[in-house]
Design a protein around this motif. Structure first.
Motif, short mmCIF file in Angstrom:
data_model
loop_
_atom_site.label_atom_id
_atom_site.label_comp_id
_atom_site.label_asym_id
_atom_site.label_seq_id
_atom_site.Cartn_x
_atom_site.Cartn_y
_atom_site.Cartn_z
N UNK A 61 0.81 -1.22 0.00
CA UNK A 61 0.00 0.00 0.00
C UNK A 61 0.84 1.27 0.00
N UNK A 62 0.24 2.31 -0.51
CA UNK A 62 0.78 3.67 -0.46
C UNK A 62 0.09 4.34 0.72
N UNK A 63 0.85 4.78 1.74
CA UNK A 63 0.26 5.38 2.93
C UNK A 63 0.18 6.89 2.73
N UNK A 64 -1.04 7.41 2.71
CA UNK A 64 -1.31 8.84 2.52
C UNK A 64 -1.91 9.40 3.80
N UNK A 65 -1.39 10.53 4.27
CA UNK A 65 -1.95 11.19 5.45
C UNK A 65 -2.58 12.51 5.07
N UNK A 66 -3.77 12.76 5.60
CA UNK A 66 -4.47 14.04 5.43
C UNK A 66 -4.73 14.56 6.84
N UNK A 97 -4.33 2.12 -1.33
CA UNK A 97 -4.07 3.23 -0.42
C UNK A 97 -4.49 2.87 1.01
N UNK A 98 -3.61 3.18 1.96
CA UNK A 98 -3.97 3.22 3.37
C UNK A 98 -4.06 4.70 3.70
N UNK A 99 -5.22 5.15 4.12
CA UNK A 99 -5.47 6.56 4.36
C UNK A 99 -5.40 6.86 5.85
N UNK A 100 -4.58 7.83 6.22
CA UNK A 100 -4.46 8.28 7.60
C UNK A 100 -5.18 9.62 7.69
N UNK A 119 -8.93 1.32 -1.70
CA UNK A 119 -8.67 1.79 -0.35
C UNK A 119 -8.71 0.58 0.56
N UNK A 120 -7.57 0.25 1.18
CA UNK A 120 -7.51 -0.98 1.99
C UNK A 120 -7.77 -0.74 3.47
N UNK A 121 -7.44 0.46 3.98
CA UNK A 121 -7.65 0.74 5.39
C UNK A 121 -7.69 2.24 5.61
N UNK A 122 -8.39 2.66 6.66
CA UNK A 122 -8.42 4.05 7.09
C UNK A 122 -8.00 4.07 8.56
N UNK A 123 -6.95 4.83 8.86
CA UNK A 123 -6.49 5.00 10.23
C UNK A 123 -6.94 6.37 10.69
N UNK A 170 5.99 3.63 6.38
CA UNK A 170 6.05 5.06 6.68
C UNK A 170 4.97 5.80 5.91
N UNK A 171 4.69 7.02 6.34
CA UNK A 171 3.76 7.89 5.61
C UNK A 171 4.50 8.40 4.37
N UNK A 172 3.92 8.14 3.20
CA UNK A 172 4.56 8.57 1.96
C UNK A 172 4.01 9.90 1.47
N UNK A 173 2.70 10.04 1.45
CA UNK A 173 2.07 11.29 1.04
C UNK A 173 1.52 12.01 2.25
N UNK A 174 1.70 13.32 2.30
CA UNK A 174 1.25 14.09 3.47
C UNK A 174 0.68 15.42 3.00
N UNK A 175 -0.59 15.67 3.35
CA UNK A 175 -1.24 16.94 3.04
C UNK A 175 -1.79 17.49 4.35
N UNK A 176 -1.62 18.80 4.54
CA UNK A 176 -2.06 19.40 5.79
C UNK A 176 -2.54 20.82 5.56
#
Length: 187
Positions: A61-66, A97-100, A119-123, A170-176
Motif C-alpha cells: 500500500x501507499x500510505x497517505x496522510x491528510x 491506499x492506506x489513508x491516515x 482503499x484498503x484501510x483508514x487509520x 512510513x507515511x509517503x504522502x502528506x497533506x495538511x
C-alpha cells in the motif's frame, strides 16, 4: 477521552504501574455487555491497542496522510461538531491506499472513491470524536490522539511512528491545512 502522544506519555509516567485495576474498574468490565459475533462483524471501528493490522492490508500500500486542525465550516460557537465534512477523494492509483486521517478538532470525514480506486484501510487519529463515511470495504481503525500539521515536526514523528507500528510502513504522502475542506489522494 483521547490523549495526544505527549499527554499520553505524561499520563503513563504518572500512573502507578505497581497497582492493579481498581475494584470499580473490574466491576465495570464484568458488567459491560458482551458483544455477539454478529455485532463484532458490523462494528467496523476498532481501536488498536496491541499488534499491527494484518500485514497483507498494508504490504504493497501507499500510505497517505491528510491532516487538519478543524473543518472549514460556519458554525455557532456552542456547536460541538462541525457542520460541513472534510472531503477526501481517493483516485485510482498503481498501489492500494492506506489513508491516515488526522485532526485536532472533531471532523466529519467524507471519503469518495473514484471508480477503480483501492482503499484498503483508514487509520483515524486525533483528539475529537471524528467520524468517517464512504470508506467502502476498507476497515476504519482509530489509532488514538495523534495529530500533525508539519512533516518533520515532533508531532509528525509521533504520528508516523504509530502508523509504522500499525502498518509496517512510513507515511509517503502528506497533506495538511489548518482548516481544510477537500483533499485528493492517489495518482
Amino acid at each position: 477521552m483521547n490523549y495526544g502522544p505527549l499527554e499520553f506519555a505524561a499520563y503513563l509516567k504518572r500512573k502507578d504501574s505497581s497497582r492493579g485495576e481498581s475494584a470499580t474498574l473490574k466491576a465495570a468490565r464484568e458488567a459491560a455487555p458482551r458483544a455477539s459475533p454478529k455485532d463484532r462483524e458490523t462494528n467496523r471501528l476498532t481501536v488498536i491497542s496491541g499488534g499491527p493490522i494484518k500485514a497483507r492490508v498494508a504490504r504493497d500500500a501507499h500510505v497517505e496522510a491528510v491532516c487538519v486542525y478543524e473543518a472549514v465550516a460556519v458554525r455557532a460557537p456552542y456547536a460541538p461538531e462541525p457542520s460541513d465534512p472534510v472531503r477526501v477523494v481517493v483516485r485510482t492509483a498503481k498501489r492500494p491506499v492506506v489513508l491516515v486521517l488526522s485532526s485536532h478538532q472533531a471532523v466529519q470525514w467524507e471519503i469518495s472513491l473514484e471508480r477503480g480506486a483501492a482503499l484498503t484501510a483508514v487509520l483515524l487519529s486525533g483528539c475529537g470524536k471524528s467520524t468517517v463515511t464512504g470508506a467502502g470495504n476498507a476497515k476504519v481503525t482509530s489509532i488514538g490522539g495523534f495529530y500533525a500539521f508539519k512533516r518533520g515536526s515532533a508531532e509528525f514523528k509521533h504520528l508516523e511512528k504509530e502508523v509504522r507500528r500499525c502498518t509496517g510502513r512510513d507515511i509517503e504522502g502528506f497533506q495538511s491545512e489548518y482548516a481544510g475542506h477537500r483533499f485528493v489522494v492517489g495518482d
